[in-house]
Design a protein around this motif. Sequence first.
Motif, mmCIF file in Angstrom:
data_model
loop_
_atom_site.group_PDB
_atom_site.id
_atom_site.type_symbol
_atom_site.label_atom_id
_atom_site.label_comp_id
_atom_site.label_asym_id
_atom_site.label_seq_id
_atom_site.Cartn_x
_atom_site.Cartn_y
_atom_site.Cartn_z
ATOM 1 N N GLY A 144 0.802 -1.216 0.000
ATOM 2 C CA GLY A 144 0.000 0.000 0.000
ATOM 3 C C GLY A 144 0.836 1.266 0.000
ATOM 4 O O GLY A 144 1.959 1.304 0.527
ATOM 5 N N LEU A 145 0.269 2.312 -0.606
ATOM 6 C CA LEU A 145 0.970 3.592 -0.685
ATOM 7 C C LEU A 145 1.175 4.213 0.695
ATOM 8 O O LEU A 145 2.211 4.838 0.946
ATOM 9 C CB LEU A 145 0.172 4.552 -1.579
ATOM 10 C CG LEU A 145 0.727 5.961 -1.734
ATOM 11 C CD1 LEU A 145 2.104 5.931 -2.382
ATOM 12 C CD2 LEU A 145 -0.241 6.838 -2.531
ATOM 13 N N VAL A 146 0.206 4.031 1.592
ATOM 14 C CA VAL A 146 0.305 4.650 2.915
ATOM 15 C C VAL A 146 1.495 4.085 3.685
ATOM 16 O O VAL A 146 2.309 4.842 4.245
ATOM 17 C CB VAL A 146 -1.006 4.439 3.709
ATOM 18 C CG1 VAL A 146 -0.865 5.007 5.125
ATOM 19 C CG2 VAL A 146 -2.172 5.103 2.993
ATOM 20 N N ASN A 147 1.634 2.765 3.722
ATOM 21 C CA ASN A 147 2.775 2.171 4.418
ATOM 22 C C ASN A 147 4.093 2.503 3.727
ATOM 23 O O ASN A 147 5.139 2.613 4.375
ATOM 24 C CB ASN A 147 2.597 0.656 4.517
ATOM 25 C CG ASN A 147 1.715 0.259 5.689
ATOM 26 O OD1 ASN A 147 1.463 1.068 6.583
ATOM 27 N ND2 ASN A 147 1.231 -0.964 5.681
ATOM 28 N N TYR A 148 4.045 2.664 2.411
ATOM 29 C CA TYR A 148 5.271 3.054 1.699
ATOM 30 C C TYR A 148 5.718 4.447 2.135
ATOM 31 O O TYR A 148 6.917 4.686 2.378
ATOM 32 C CB TYR A 148 5.026 3.025 0.192
ATOM 33 C CG TYR A 148 6.160 3.606 -0.609
ATOM 34 C CD1 TYR A 148 7.367 2.919 -0.754
ATOM 35 C CD2 TYR A 148 6.033 4.862 -1.212
ATOM 36 C CE1 TYR A 148 8.417 3.458 -1.488
ATOM 37 C CE2 TYR A 148 7.079 5.405 -1.942
ATOM 38 C CZ TYR A 148 8.263 4.698 -2.072
ATOM 39 O OH TYR A 148 9.308 5.245 -2.787
ATOM 40 N N LEU A 149 4.764 5.373 2.265
ATOM 41 C CA LEU A 149 5.106 6.718 2.713
ATOM 42 C C LEU A 149 5.607 6.709 4.154
ATOM 43 O O LEU A 149 6.515 7.474 4.506
ATOM 44 C CB LEU A 149 3.886 7.633 2.575
ATOM 45 C CG LEU A 149 3.393 7.885 1.148
ATOM 46 C CD1 LEU A 149 2.129 8.735 1.155
ATOM 47 C CD2 LEU A 149 4.477 8.548 0.303
ATOM 48 N N LEU A 150 5.024 5.845 4.985
ATOM 49 C CA LEU A 150 5.502 5.728 6.363
ATOM 50 C C LEU A 150 6.929 5.197 6.408
ATOM 51 O O LEU A 150 7.742 5.617 7.250
ATOM 52 C CB LEU A 150 4.572 4.814 7.167
ATOM 53 C CG LEU A 150 3.153 5.341 7.430
ATOM 54 C CD1 LEU A 150 2.333 4.286 8.165
ATOM 55 C CD2 LEU A 150 3.196 6.633 8.240
ATOM 56 N N SER A 151 7.249 4.266 5.510
ATOM 57 C CA SER A 151 8.612 3.709 5.485
ATOM 58 C C SER A 151 9.636 4.760 5.082
ATOM 59 O O SER A 151 10.808 4.687 5.476
ATOM 60 C CB SER A 151 8.668 2.515 4.530
ATOM 61 O OG SER A 151 8.475 2.931 3.180
ATOM 62 N N LEU A 152 9.223 5.752 4.294
ATOM 63 C CA LEU A 152 10.150 6.801 3.864
ATOM 64 C C LEU A 152 10.611 7.665 5.030
ATOM 65 O O LEU A 152 11.700 8.265 4.972
ATOM 66 C CB LEU A 152 9.495 7.686 2.793
ATOM 67 C CG LEU A 152 9.182 7.011 1.456
ATOM 68 C CD1 LEU A 152 8.518 8.001 0.511
ATOM 69 C CD2 LEU A 152 10.435 6.427 0.822
ATOM 70 N N ILE A 153 9.776 7.746 6.075
ATOM 71 C CA ILE A 153 10.165 8.539 7.252
ATOM 72 C C ILE A 153 10.595 7.646 8.411
ATOM 73 O O ILE A 153 10.675 8.088 9.553
ATOM 74 C CB ILE A 153 9.014 9.467 7.687
ATOM 75 C CG1 ILE A 153 7.752 8.655 8.006
ATOM 76 C CG2 ILE A 153 8.713 10.494 6.612
ATOM 77 C CD1 ILE A 153 6.609 9.505 8.538
ATOM 78 N N GLY A 154 10.871 6.381 8.090
ATOM 79 C CA GLY A 154 11.444 5.466 9.071
ATOM 80 C C GLY A 154 10.466 4.796 10.003
ATOM 81 O O GLY A 154 10.881 4.252 11.036
#
Length: 302
Positions: A144-154
Amino acid sequence: MSTAADYRVNVKKRKTLITPKSAPYFFIGPSLILIIIFTIYPVLSSFILSFQEVRGAEKTFVGFANYTRLFHDPVFYKSLSNTFQILIVQVPIMLFISLLIAVGLHSSLVRFKAFFRIAYFMPAITALVAASMVFMILLDEHFGLVNYLLSLIGLEPIHWLTSPFWAKVSVIVVMTWRWTGYNMVIFLAGLQAIPKELYEAASIDGASKIKQFFLITIPQLKPVFIFTVVMSTIGTLQLFDEPFILTQGGPNSATMTITLYLYETGFKYFEFGYASAIAYVLVIIIAVISWIQMKWVGDLEE
């Protein structure tokens, strides 16, 4: 062969079929028949069905057995608890955001108001199945895009649809996204109905914008608040589509609502008598809560 005299007699007979007293019944008759067939009959039929047990084509009268079973059913209490948890959290958040957006779009500082009004209202007219599928993709645990964005901020990925807590959050998010614009339009209509003279008089008296909001805007919007709160409460108590599509009531019945439990009881387990009992208990709950809200608002106005 018919003569001209016979034709005149037939015309007179047709004219006498509709008299001034019977004319209203001819006009409302078709609508009344449809209401009886598609509304009154199903309501009465389901009420009778709530006192019966259905096995195949056989119906057996069981009295209050379905209602007695209902009040000893842990899944019913679980679904009732889930529904009220979502109601208590989602409705205030949604109405607060709707009011803020409406106030912003009512301000003279905002340009392209028509565009933003349409943009915010669009979710309310979007097909719910399509929207839910999009959110299922966005909230996917692995891709999912949401978890991908969360992974970008660690941050660690969140189990949006497989964790009991986050599944409720996901349902609340989808509901808020869908109905915020709808209530925003209602608040905006209420804001536009407030006389500008009240604000002008308050400005002359030296009242700040904040004081004007709490002393003029909020009191003037009281009827709008009543309408949105009551309608949002009824809508949330009937919540079905979002949990059915997103989580199917899971995980571990964490998003099982009353109407979803009603649906599964009737159309998955074919216990139509018990499902009818659930439906009428839900009707009573909605009626009582709506009456309490209206009574409370009436006491405040006095």
